[in-house]
Each structure stands twice: as C-alpha cells, then as structure tokens.
Design a protein around this motif. Structure first.
Motif, mmCIF file in Angstrom:
data_model
loop_
_atom_site.group_PDB
_atom_site.id
_atom_site.type_symbol
_atom_site.label_atom_id
_atom_site.label_comp_id
_atom_site.label_asym_id
_atom_site.label_seq_id
_atom_site.Cartn_x
_atom_site.Cartn_y
_atom_site.Cartn_z
ATOM 1 N N GLU A 16 40.199 -19.896 32.382
ATOM 2 C CA GLU A 16 39.408 -19.656 30.962
ATOM 3 C C GLU A 16 37.897 -19.563 31.373
ATOM 4 O O GLU A 16 37.323 -19.662 32.611
ATOM 5 N N VAL A 17 37.313 -19.019 30.327
ATOM 6 C CA VAL A 17 35.807 -18.737 30.304
ATOM 7 C C VAL A 17 35.043 -19.729 29.302
ATOM 8 O O VAL A 17 35.530 -19.805 28.118
ATOM 9 N N ILE A 18 34.176 -20.439 29.919
ATOM 10 C CA ILE A 18 33.457 -21.321 28.963
ATOM 11 C C ILE A 18 32.058 -21.216 29.133
ATOM 12 O O ILE A 18 31.420 -20.777 30.275
ATOM 13 N N ILE A 19 31.222 -21.805 28.014
ATOM 14 C CA ILE A 19 29.854 -21.717 28.155
ATOM 15 C C ILE A 19 29.439 -23.131 27.959
ATOM 16 O O ILE A 19 30.158 -23.921 27.092
ATOM 17 N N VAL A 20 28.219 -23.670 28.709
ATOM 18 C CA VAL A 20 27.842 -25.109 28.500
ATOM 19 C C VAL A 20 26.197 -24.686 28.020
ATOM 20 O O VAL A 20 25.543 -23.929 28.654
ATOM 21 N N PRO A 21 26.200 -25.302 26.914
ATOM 22 C CA PRO A 21 24.671 -25.045 26.290
ATOM 23 C C PRO A 21 23.579 -26.125 26.909
ATOM 24 O O PRO A 21 22.919 -27.014 26.399
ATOM 25 N N GLY A 22 23.652 -26.096 28.194
ATOM 26 C CA GLY A 22 22.903 -27.114 29.059
ATOM 27 C C GLY A 22 22.908 -27.069 30.484
ATOM 28 O O GLY A 22 23.432 -25.929 30.920
ATOM 29 N N LYS A 23 23.015 -28.170 31.225
ATOM 30 C CA LYS A 23 23.283 -28.078 32.567
ATOM 31 C C LYS A 23 24.690 -28.643 33.224
ATOM 32 O O LYS A 23 25.061 -29.312 32.512
ATOM 33 N N VAL A 24 25.156 -27.988 33.983
ATOM 34 C CA VAL A 24 26.429 -28.474 34.525
ATOM 35 C C VAL A 24 26.191 -29.317 35.900
ATOM 36 O O VAL A 24 25.406 -28.879 36.851
ATOM 37 N N LEU A 25 26.644 -30.564 35.700
ATOM 38 C CA LEU A 25 26.503 -31.465 36.888
ATOM 39 C C LEU A 25 27.787 -31.636 37.700
ATOM 40 O O LEU A 25 28.776 -31.504 37.080
ATOM 41 N N SER A 26 27.605 -32.298 38.846
ATOM 42 C CA SER A 26 28.852 -32.254 39.954
ATOM 43 C C SER A 26 29.566 -33.593 39.799
ATOM 44 O O SER A 26 30.586 -33.555 40.544
ATOM 45 N N SER A 27 29.528 -34.369 38.905
ATOM 46 C CA SER A 27 30.264 -35.464 38.739
ATOM 47 C C SER A 27 31.722 -35.094 38.522
ATOM 48 O O SER A 27 31.950 -34.492 37.637
ATOM 49 N N ASP A 40 21.798 -23.943 33.457
ATOM 50 C CA ASP A 40 21.623 -24.269 34.656
ATOM 51 C C ASP A 40 22.661 -24.971 35.478
ATOM 52 O O ASP A 40 23.640 -25.578 34.626
ATOM 53 N N PHE A 41 22.735 -25.098 36.662
ATOM 54 C CA PHE A 41 23.877 -25.751 37.476
ATOM 55 C C PHE A 41 23.308 -26.672 38.655
ATOM 56 O O PHE A 41 22.077 -26.152 38.966
ATOM 57 N N SER A 42 23.593 -27.976 38.840
ATOM 58 C CA SER A 42 23.307 -28.378 39.921
ATOM 59 C C SER A 42 23.827 -27.898 41.325
ATOM 60 O O SER A 42 24.815 -26.770 41.141
ATOM 61 N N GLU A 43 23.110 -27.942 42.283
ATOM 62 C CA GLU A 43 23.441 -27.247 43.594
ATOM 63 C C GLU A 43 24.969 -27.589 43.875
ATOM 64 O O GLU A 43 25.967 -26.753 44.253
ATOM 65 N N ALA A 44 25.298 -28.988 43.785
ATOM 66 C CA ALA A 44 26.648 -29.632 44.143
ATOM 67 C C ALA A 44 27.568 -29.009 43.192
ATOM 68 O O ALA A 44 28.802 -28.905 43.309
ATOM 69 N N ALA A 45 27.268 -28.910 41.808
ATOM 70 C CA ALA A 45 28.288 -28.338 41.028
ATOM 71 C C ALA A 45 28.653 -26.898 41.352
ATOM 72 O O ALA A 45 29.793 -26.493 41.051
ATOM 73 N N GLU A 46 27.583 -26.101 41.663
ATOM 74 C CA GLU A 46 27.993 -24.554 41.931
ATOM 75 C C GLU A 46 28.645 -24.563 43.219
ATOM 76 O O GLU A 46 29.705 -23.782 43.112
ATOM 77 N N GLU A 47 28.550 -25.406 44.212
ATOM 78 C CA GLU A 47 29.387 -25.668 45.183
ATOM 79 C C GLU A 47 30.843 -25.969 44.854
ATOM 80 O O GLU A 47 31.707 -25.330 45.331
ATOM 81 N N LYS A 48 30.889 -26.853 44.312
ATOM 82 C CA LYS A 48 32.430 -27.293 43.716
ATOM 83 C C LYS A 48 33.015 -26.209 42.988
ATOM 84 O O LYS A 48 34.362 -25.845 43.136
ATOM 85 N N ILE A 49 32.429 -25.747 41.893
ATOM 86 C CA ILE A 49 32.929 -24.510 41.240
ATOM 87 C C ILE A 49 33.584 -23.341 42.208
ATOM 88 O O ILE A 49 34.494 -22.713 41.990
ATOM 89 N N LYS A 50 32.541 -22.792 43.200
ATOM 90 C CA LYS A 50 32.943 -22.071 44.207
ATOM 91 C C LYS A 50 34.326 -22.324 44.866
ATOM 92 O O LYS A 50 34.977 -21.366 45.205
ATOM 93 N N GLY A 54 36.021 -20.552 41.433
ATOM 94 C CA GLY A 54 35.799 -20.270 39.955
ATOM 95 C C GLY A 54 34.405 -19.632 40.221
ATOM 96 O O GLY A 54 34.091 -18.953 41.297
ATOM 97 N N LYS A 55 33.727 -19.232 39.025
ATOM 98 C CA LYS A 55 32.512 -18.322 38.994
ATOM 99 C C LYS A 55 31.440 -19.085 38.335
ATOM 100 O O LYS A 55 31.870 -19.588 36.979
ATOM 101 N N CYS A 56 30.310 -18.926 38.650
ATOM 102 C CA CYS A 56 29.333 -19.431 38.015
ATOM 103 C C CYS A 56 28.380 -18.311 37.327
ATOM 104 O O CYS A 56 28.143 -17.511 38.162
ATOM 105 N N MET A 57 27.818 -18.307 36.107
ATOM 106 C CA MET A 57 27.017 -17.302 35.628
ATOM 107 C C MET A 57 25.925 -17.649 34.582
ATOM 108 O O MET A 57 25.948 -18.894 34.223
ATOM 109 N N THR A 58 24.905 -16.865 34.555
ATOM 110 C CA THR A 58 24.047 -17.216 33.388
ATOM 111 C C THR A 58 24.357 -17.152 32.018
ATOM 112 O O THR A 58 25.360 -16.198 32.274
ATOM 113 N N VAL A 59 23.950 -17.494 31.078
ATOM 114 C CA VAL A 59 24.206 -17.078 29.685
ATOM 115 C C VAL A 59 24.025 -15.595 29.584
ATOM 116 O O VAL A 59 24.604 -14.855 28.911
#
Length: 76
Positions: A16-27, A40-50, A54-59
C-alpha cells in the motif's frame, strides 16, 4: 500530527501507499512493506521501514510520482 509504526502496521496491507500529514515515529514494528510519504520521519522509523522492505518518501516526491493521488490512503 504524529503516527507510530504500530498504527501503520495495523491499518495497512502489503504494498500500500500511504501519506501521513505529520511525522512518522518508530514505536511498534512494521511487518510488511509499504510506501510511506510524510512530512518527517524519525531516524529509527526510517530504519524499520527500510528493514521491512518499505520505502520512505517526502510529500513532494509522492506528488511528483503520483500527481493524481490515485491509490493513496491517508493515515492520521
């Protein structure tokens, strides 16, 4: 607005492709690959997504790839 990975994991399916109108945190954990666009993404969230393949993108990147916004869900 902030959204934790456990919420994304609960409400999405693989690919799925989703958009978060804010920051993604790693909890929490992400156990399937998704494309996540956020302000925005926390560093830990980016790592978990990768790590979940998965893939992290800017809006802006998402808008350039999908200007009509087809098939995108918003998670808040």
């Amino acid at each position: 607005a902030t959204v934790n990975l456990n919420r994304i994991n609960r409400y999405t399916t693989e690919g799925e492709v989703i958009i978060v109108p804010g920051k993604v945190l790693s909890s929490g954990n992400l156990d399937h690959p998704v494309v996540i666009s956020a302000l925005d993404f926390s560093e830990a969230a980016e790592e978990k997504i990768k790590n979940a393949k998965g893939k992290c993108m800017t809006v802006e990147e998402l808008v350039n790839e999908n200007p009509k916004g087809k098939g995108i869900r918003i998670i808040r």
